[in-house]
Write a protein that holds these residues in place. Sequence first.
Motif, PDB file in Angstrom:
ATOM      1  N   TRP A  56       6.865  -0.157  -2.051  1.00  0.00           N
ATOM      2  CA  TRP A  56       6.635   1.477  -2.431  1.00  0.00           C
ATOM      3  C   TRP A  56       5.960   1.547  -4.268  1.00  0.00           C
ATOM      4  CZ3 TRP A  56       7.413   4.662   1.039  1.00  0.00           C
ATOM      5  CH2 TRP A  56       7.568   4.386   2.405  1.00  0.00           C
TER       6      TRP A  56
ATOM      7  N   ALA B 273      -4.956   3.614  -3.821  1.00  0.00           N
ATOM      8  CA  ALA B 273      -4.446   3.487  -2.858  1.00  0.00           C
ATOM      9  C   ALA B 273      -5.282   4.186  -1.592  1.00  0.00           C
ATOM     10  CB  ALA B 273      -2.806   3.501  -2.451  1.00  0.00           C
TER      11      ALA B 273
ATOM     12  N   TYR C 171       4.130   5.579  -2.196  1.00  0.00           N
ATOM     13  CA  TYR C 171       3.213   4.649  -0.966  1.00  0.00           C
ATOM     14  C   TYR C 171       3.418   3.769  -0.868  1.00  0.00           C
ATOM     15  CZ  TYR C 171      -0.084   8.121  -2.287  1.00  0.00           C
ATOM     16  OH  TYR C 171      -1.226   9.498  -3.294  1.00  0.00           O
ATOM     17  N   TYR C 172       3.401   3.250   0.548  1.00  0.00           N
ATOM     18  CA  TYR C 172       4.100   2.007   1.186  1.00  0.00           C
ATOM     19  C   TYR C 172       2.305   0.465   1.588  1.00  0.00           C
ATOM     20  CZ  TYR C 172       5.535  -2.135   3.789  1.00  0.00           C
ATOM     21  OH  TYR C 172       6.393  -3.638   4.024  1.00  0.00           O
ATOM     22  N   ILE C 173       2.503  -0.331   0.634  1.00  0.00           N
ATOM     23  CA  ILE C 173       0.872  -0.928   0.830  1.00  0.00           C
ATOM     24  C   ILE C 173       1.332  -2.034   1.439  1.00  0.00           C
ATOM     25  CG2 ILE C 173      -0.821  -2.291  -0.619  1.00  0.00           C
ATOM     26  CD1 ILE C 173      -0.063   0.765  -1.403  1.00  0.00           C
TER      27      ILE C 173
ATOM     28  N   TYR D 149      -2.426   1.866   2.513  1.00  0.00           N
ATOM     29  CA  TYR D 149      -1.536   2.202   2.424  1.00  0.00           C
ATOM     30  C   TYR D 149      -0.932   3.022   3.605  1.00  0.00           C
ATOM     31  CZ  TYR D 149      -2.124   6.982   1.737  1.00  0.00           C
ATOM     32  OH  TYR D 149      -2.861   8.794   2.308  1.00  0.00           O
TER      33      TYR D 149
END
Length: 321
Positions: A216, A157, A259-261, A247
């Motif tokens: 997430w 990411a 991580y929030y993509i 992210y």
Amino acid sequence: MRRLKTDKAGREHGAVSVIVAILLVTLLGFVAIAVDVGVIYSERAQLQNGADAAAVALAQKCARNAADANCATTSSLATSLANQNALDGMSKVYSIELDKTARKVSVTTSAKESGGKDNSVSLFFAKAIGIPTKEVGARSSAVWGTPSKGPIILPLAIAHCKLNIPAGGVKGLEQVLEQSVNGCGGIPGGFGWIQTTSAKCSITATAGVSTNSGIWFASDTGASVPSTCAAADFTQMNDQTVLLPLYDIATGTGSSGKYYIKGFAAFHVTGYHFASISWTTGTAVANKAIRGYFVKFVSLAEGFELGSTPDYGASIARLTL
């Protein structure tokens, strides 16, 4: 005593002539079916190929730039591609239906021949039974949009603050995405690697519109390449444009990080170096880094789903049924 004879053989010859004449008409009908139907199917296949090519090409143009001259119902590109897919180099773009809001385009092609009837193909044997021509056409539709889910070569990411698409969306200055400074609010002890759920190096990444959607991904700690990845997995990126998940939020630390993509971006890889795995088109790349440049890119990959994710320069275009 004279015996009377009837001309039975002569009468039979006349009957045979009638039967032969009837059979010839029937045979001609079968020939018309075999030959002319083949001509119709061949023409339709060529027109379908032309419609498919034109629809996808226009979707690509619209995805890159909605103001492009070929992202229009008067696109000359559609006509060019339709003709290129015709064996005689001649076909007709009957209509182009374009909805930029819905991100959809439909192209209808029809037959065309020198001196012939519009939208029709000439028949050979069927003329004898009163069918000189047959209207033939094909239709194809394509859509485009931002990717929301799909396969990623590496479970890596990138912080969206690193995104830097040059003016025009083409090759710009090369930049190095160093994992040690991957952050803009990254995870302490995290280097951008995402935990995989299988023995494969690749992952299926899903992007969410808001953090409430729960998209997430858990962090794979450490700077080393994940154990599921081999040199061959990296080779797929050599001098290629790949989609990377971006992210915008990272929380936690170490193995509890995630991580929030938010979306996907297209990055053309010109080099990388991760411990014993490295490749470059020029100067050496520092350890734990990927070098290349972001571009505006339209992928035809079938594995990606379309959604309402943010536009980070990566788009998907594909035919629809």
